[in-house]
Design a protein around this motif. Structure first.
Motif, PDB file in Angstrom:
ATOM      1  N   ASP A 136       0.815  -1.228  -0.035  1.00 11.70           N
ATOM      2  CA  ASP A 136       0.095   0.006   0.101  1.00 11.70           C
ATOM      3  C   ASP A 136       0.828   1.500  -0.012  1.00 11.70           C
ATOM      4  OD1 ASP A 136       1.115  -0.082   2.570  1.00 11.70           O
ATOM      5  OD2 ASP A 136      -0.924  -0.418   3.497  1.00 11.70           O
ATOM      6  N   LEU A 137       2.313   1.250  -0.223  1.00 14.67           N
ATOM      7  CA  LEU A 137       3.042   2.394  -0.167  1.00 14.67           C
ATOM      8  C   LEU A 137       4.073   2.035  -1.334  1.00 14.67           C
ATOM      9  CD1 LEU A 137       3.615   4.710   1.462  1.00 14.67           C
ATOM     10  CD2 LEU A 137       5.350   3.626   2.763  1.00 14.67           C
ATOM     11  N   LEU A 138       4.124   3.222  -1.996  1.00 12.56           N
ATOM     12  CA  LEU A 138       5.016   3.340  -3.250  1.00 12.56           C
ATOM     13  C   LEU A 138       5.828   4.522  -3.208  1.00 12.56           C
ATOM     14  CD1 LEU A 138       6.096   2.610  -6.069  1.00 12.56           C
ATOM     15  CD2 LEU A 138       3.992   3.925  -6.885  1.00 12.56           C
ATOM     16  N   VAL A 139       7.345   4.374  -3.282  1.00  5.53           N
ATOM     17  CA  VAL A 139       8.264   5.421  -3.421  1.00  5.53           C
ATOM     18  C   VAL A 139       8.640   5.501  -4.742  1.00  5.53           C
ATOM     19  CG1 VAL A 139      10.246   6.598  -2.584  1.00  5.53           C
ATOM     20  CG2 VAL A 139       8.633   5.553  -0.913  1.00  5.53           C
ATOM     21  N   MET A 140       8.680   6.675  -5.431  1.00 12.02           N
ATOM     22  CA  MET A 140       9.723   6.634  -6.815  1.00 12.02           C
ATOM     23  C   MET A 140      10.561   7.831  -6.734  1.00 12.02           C
ATOM     24  SD  MET A 140       6.175   7.117  -9.332  1.00 12.02           S
ATOM     25  CE  MET A 140       7.223   7.040 -11.001  1.00 12.02           C
ATOM     26  N   VAL A 141      11.952   7.481  -6.705  1.00 16.19           N
ATOM     27  CA  VAL A 141      13.045   7.915  -6.796  1.00 16.19           C
ATOM     28  C   VAL A 141      13.488   8.688  -8.017  1.00 16.19           C
ATOM     29  CG1 VAL A 141      15.287   8.278  -5.523  1.00 16.19           C
ATOM     30  CG2 VAL A 141      13.384   6.982  -4.347  1.00 16.19           C
ATOM     31  N   LEU A 142      13.835   9.989  -8.025  1.00 20.56           N
ATOM     32  CA  LEU A 142      14.103  10.359  -9.470  1.00 20.56           C
ATOM     33  C   LEU A 142      15.788  10.876  -9.368  1.00 20.56           C
ATOM     34  CD1 LEU A 142      10.782  12.458  -9.844  1.00 20.56           C
ATOM     35  CD2 LEU A 142      11.261  10.222 -10.657  1.00 20.56           C
ATOM     36  N   ASP A 143      16.299  10.448 -10.467  1.00 20.09           N
ATOM     37  CA  ASP A 143      17.733  11.258 -10.559  1.00 20.09           C
ATOM     38  C   ASP A 143      17.788  12.837 -10.690  1.00 20.09           C
ATOM     39  OD1 ASP A 143      18.743   8.693 -10.431  1.00 20.09           O
ATOM     40  OD2 ASP A 143      19.979   8.928 -12.370  1.00 20.09           O
ATOM     41  N   GLU A 144      18.766  13.126 -10.246  1.00 17.97           N
ATOM     42  CA  GLU A 144      18.920  14.769 -10.263  1.00 17.97           C
ATOM     43  C   GLU A 144      18.695  15.078 -11.998  1.00 17.97           C
ATOM     44  OE1 GLU A 144      22.132  16.194  -8.122  1.00 17.97           O
ATOM     45  OE2 GLU A 144      22.226  18.317  -9.259  1.00 17.97           O
ATOM     46  N   GLY A 145      18.035  16.123 -12.120  1.00 20.85           N
ATOM     47  CA  GLY A 145      17.806  16.646 -13.602  1.00 20.85           C
ATOM     48  C   GLY A 145      16.548  16.292 -14.231  1.00 20.85           C
ATOM     49  N   THR A 146      15.985  15.477 -13.541  1.00 22.56           N
ATOM     50  CA  THR A 146      14.625  14.956 -13.931  1.00 22.56           C
ATOM     51  C   THR A 146      13.607  15.889 -13.957  1.00 22.56           C
ATOM     52  OG1 THR A 146      15.053  12.761 -13.114  1.00 22.56           O
ATOM     53  CG2 THR A 146      12.555  13.601 -13.643  1.00 22.56           C
ATOM     54  N   GLN A 147      12.672  16.298 -15.190  1.00 22.85           N
ATOM     55  CA  GLN A 147      11.833  17.342 -15.034  1.00 22.85           C
ATOM     56  C   GLN A 147      10.462  16.785 -14.695  1.00 22.85           C
ATOM     57  OE1 GLN A 147      12.699  20.428 -15.361  1.00 22.85           O
ATOM     58  NE2 GLN A 147      14.361  20.438 -16.700  1.00 22.85           N
ATOM     59  N   ALA A 148       9.427  17.490 -13.839  1.00 19.91           N
ATOM     60  CA  ALA A 148       8.331  16.964 -13.360  1.00 19.91           C
ATOM     61  C   ALA A 148       7.201  17.886 -13.865  1.00 19.91           C
ATOM     62  CB  ALA A 148       8.171  16.558 -12.016  1.00 19.91           C
ATOM     63  N   ALA A 149       6.051  17.380 -14.324  1.00 18.31           N
ATOM     64  CA  ALA A 149       4.887  18.285 -14.548  1.00 18.31           C
ATOM     65  C   ALA A 149       3.623  17.534 -14.319  1.00 18.31           C
ATOM     66  CB  ALA A 149       4.720  18.404 -16.054  1.00 18.31           C
ATOM     67  N   GLY A 150       2.639  18.069 -13.985  1.00 19.28           N
ATOM     68  CA  GLY A 150       1.299  17.510 -13.581  1.00 19.28           C
ATOM     69  C   GLY A 150       0.077  18.381 -13.700  1.00 19.28           C
ATOM     70  N   VAL A 151      -0.915  17.654 -13.721  1.00 19.92           N
ATOM     71  CA  VAL A 151      -2.308  18.202 -13.623  1.00 19.92           C
ATOM     72  C   VAL A 151      -2.976  17.428 -12.423  1.00 19.92           C
ATOM     73  CG1 VAL A 151      -2.292  19.251 -16.063  1.00 19.92           C
ATOM     74  CG2 VAL A 151      -2.959  17.065 -15.523  1.00 19.92           C
ATOM     75  N   PHE A 152      -4.113  18.390 -11.816  1.00 18.38           N
ATOM     76  CA  PHE A 152      -4.545  17.879 -10.830  1.00 18.38           C
ATOM     77  C   PHE A 152      -6.078  18.085 -10.669  1.00 18.38           C
ATOM     78  CE2 PHE A 152      -0.248  18.877  -9.603  1.00 18.38           C
ATOM     79  CZ  PHE A 152       0.379  17.822  -8.858  1.00 18.38           C
ATOM     80  N   THR A 153      -6.971  17.210  -9.902  1.00 16.20           N
ATOM     81  CA  THR A 153      -8.248  17.571  -9.770  1.00 16.20           C
ATOM     82  C   THR A 153      -8.709  18.942  -9.784  1.00 16.20           C
ATOM     83  OG1 THR A 153     -10.403  16.814  -8.886  1.00 16.20           O
ATOM     84  CG2 THR A 153      -8.252  17.245  -7.245  1.00 16.20           C
ATOM     85  N   GLN A 154      -9.717  19.222 -10.439  1.00 14.24           N
ATOM     86  CA  GLN A 154     -10.535  20.492 -10.185  1.00 14.24           C
ATOM     87  C   GLN A 154     -11.650  20.392  -9.158  1.00 14.24           C
ATOM     88  OE1 GLN A 154     -11.544  22.673 -13.682  1.00 14.24           O
ATOM     89  NE2 GLN A 154      -9.620  22.973 -13.859  1.00 14.24           N
ATOM     90  N   ASN A 155     -11.766  19.250  -8.227  1.00 13.48           N
ATOM     91  CA  ASN A 155     -12.656  19.258  -7.263  1.00 13.48           C
ATOM     92  C   ASN A 155     -12.489  20.378  -6.014  1.00 13.48           C
ATOM     93  OD1 ASN A 155     -14.111  18.387  -4.619  1.00 13.48           O
ATOM     94  ND2 ASN A 155     -14.548  16.378  -6.037  1.00 13.48           N
TER      95      ASN A 155
END
Lengths: 408, 408
Positions: free
Chosen positions: A35-54
């Motif tokens: 029930d638990l997940l960790v994602m570890v990203l190397d330095e220099g990784t770009q992240a983008a996201g969109v989220f709920t409008q609730n």
């Protein structure tokens, strides 16, 4: 049972250079469950996201949006079993505590961690269990762990949802791998209930954000199970920059288009899997609206059909009681609609035109299509050149059963 | 089973001087079933009505609207078993043929008859059976026949729906009696799936039309079972003018207000009966939104709650999984909503405030209310002074069962 999702094998999921994933059993709601997940990203990784409008968005959504705007992201933490939504100020503190502990273990700042939660709403997050579970999840981190990660984020999902694709960009092979979860409370608006797509492509953050928005609009934002927009929807795209091609910096470049197409294809595959595994689903239904004045009115008609309990139960019963579709088109909210000009098709069968049943329509033809597990409802409005496609599922006894007993 | 509808007896229903009702078994869809109703009106009766806003409106709705606008009405004909909707030009001809035959039998013009149909959509109306059944229905006409009339218009309804009330106007006793049908495809917009209220009051037609609109807006337009707006909704108010008081000619008179209150009370009682007999209903739920900026936003929140399959299945299970209500408030479409300012009550129990679960809330209190057959969900928005009430029911296995087998 899910509608036509082939069994997932670990080998189908290609690792992404720069992304390591680790899972653990934190006992958040039930014992002996990942029930638990960790994602570890190397330095220099770009992240983008969109989220709920609730407007009742979950505490982790609020925190993740702030962190994404202000810091280079080094890790994501996802828990199932509790949504940390409708939890007020305490929920925000719990989400920040999760980020702080993950940052401490990984040697980065609280602001460099994005938190995500999914599960029951309006119950306090058992943050102590998450903090206690994090060391095991971090210790488990490895690149070829997408298969287990897809399992660790499931709630009422029957099957895990994941996909990989590759594309050639600037002479280099670029890989895109994604996972998603969701099966009820599904009517995403700007994103879905937890989707993560990672690529080793080299791309600037503003362009990656554009791509995330486009991919969501053409995948997760086109599906509905029950019309309920979740409090926790989030769709994240990560780019580690390890593929070795020249950085993509222009939205009008062919490289951007190629990558966008591939990211969107992975997102659409994940989104359709959510519908195929929709709570209680026995049919996968594509609602295709054509020749509308604009995309907005096409969407109104598509969602009126996709949300009608009467239509969804008729499809569950394989009953070609197709007048219910005309009724939904009629109440979709297009005030100047001329119903005499509309054609309604079920797959290739012309069902209705000129305001009523088509002269050549035979119930046996409608029945043949209704018996299938995959059906396309096509409505030609004959008012313009816009079109929209929405994917949904039927409405069965099992939807009621699942949602009448979700907390027990 | 219907939620708290006391058994109906013929004696409860007061005749209206000037209205005679007759029923027959025309064999429209099934044998040995009362499926045809004729209401014959004395000369001088005023008729007013509001109709569905579904663009695929049924042929009888189109014809009834035209006749109501252009002629003094002498009779109404109602059939069940077939909606004569989605039937194109042939449907119009069938509705007119029904009116012509009724007119011939009663000695009035085709244009003086209002036709109504309810049942399956997009199948040709068996107009020959109706024409053959009309003489028996006309021969059966009598004033004390409201009880049988209420039965003759039922489709998936389990119980008949009817109510009578009296009021003193200008020193005279005025009686109002009404019948309605409906249990699925219920989310009326301007009227419901067949409601008829008659009174012996003396009132001009324009004022009666105002009253019909007001009564619909405060009764049938406030209910929803499944969010599906029917193709055949119609709500008709008849005033025979036999009560002997001075004619009501001013909307600002106390007589108008008294009659409007009584007509609306009968309509609201009928509308609530439709929800109590909603397909598969086991609970009657009042959704009350208070302190909103305007009625429009209150309605958005009310219908988001009333249409959510997740909320409706939780109520079916008596499971106080009330975070689902917060989620629905959050996606109702109020962009500038401050969720920290909202209070959520279940009957008298404060469930949530300040963006999360109320400090004093105990699950046992929520469970106590959820176990009841009648429950009020109260949301205080704290943004203004507008309010709205909507009545709905839960969502059970039986809804799926009924609608997966409606045509068989």
């Amino acid at each position: 049972m899910p509608v036509n999702i082939p069994p997932l094998t670990p080998e189908q999921l290609l690792p992404i250079a720069g992304v390591a994933l680790g899972i653990a059993e934190a006992g958040i709601k039930k014992a002996n469950r990942k029930d638990l997940l960790v994602m570890v990203l190397d330095e220099g990784t770009q992240a983008a996201g969109v989220f709920t409008q609730n407007r009742f968005c979950a505490a982790p959504v609020t925190v993740a949006k702030q962190h994404l705007a202000h810091a280079a992201i080094c890790a994501l933490v996802v828990n199932t079993g509790n949504a940390n939504a409708g939890t007020g100020e305490a929920g925000i503190q719990h989400a920040l505590a999760t980020c702080a502990e993950a940052g401490r273990l990984l040697g980065c700042a609280t602001q460099q961690v994005l938190p995500f939660s999914t599960g029951v709403i309006m119950e306090p997050l058992p943050v102590d269990k998450i903090v206690q579970g994090l060391p095991a999840a971090v210790a488990n981190c490895k690149a070829d762990n997408w298969f287990n990660a897809a399992h660790a984020i499931m709630t009422t999902d029957i099957v895990p949802k994941a996909a990989s694709k590759q594309v050639q960009i600037g002479g280099k092979t670029v890989t895109v791998t994604g996972i998603a979860k969701g099966s009820g409370m599904i009517r995403p608006n700007m994103a879905t209930m937890l989707g993560y797509v990672a690529t080793d492509a080299v791309i600037s953050q503003p362009l990656l954000q554009e791509m995330a928005r486009y991919a969501a609009d053409h995948s997760f934002n086109r599906i509905t199970v029950d019309g309920d927009t979740s409090t926790n929807d989030a769709f994240i795209v990560l780019a580690t920059g390890k593929a070795g091609h020249a950085e993509i910096t222009r939205q009008d470049s062919s490289e951007f288009a190629q990558l966008q197409q591939t990211v969107t294809a992975v997102a659409a595959e994940l989104a359709k899997m959510i519908v195929r595994d929709g709570e209680g689903a026995t049919k996968f239904i594509t609602v295709q609206i054509e020749a509308g004045k604009d995309a907005g009115e096409c969407a109104k008609v598509a969602y009126a059909i996709a949300h009608s309990p009467l239509i969804k139960t008729a499809f569950f019963a394989s009953d070609p009681n197709l007048g219910r579709i005309l009724a939904a088109i009629g109440y979709a909210g297009i005030d100047d609609l001329n119903v005499d000009g509309i054609q309604l098709y079920l797959d290739d069968v012309l069902v209705a035109e000129k305001g009523g049943r088509a002269a050549d329509y035979r119930e046996a033809d409608g029945q043949r299509v209704m018996n299938q597990a995959e059906i396309t409802i096509r409505v030609v409005l004959n008012r313009g050149s816009a079109s929209t496609t929405v994917w949904t599922c039927d409405f069965s006894y099992d939807y009621v059963k699942i949602n009448a007993s979700y907390r027990s």
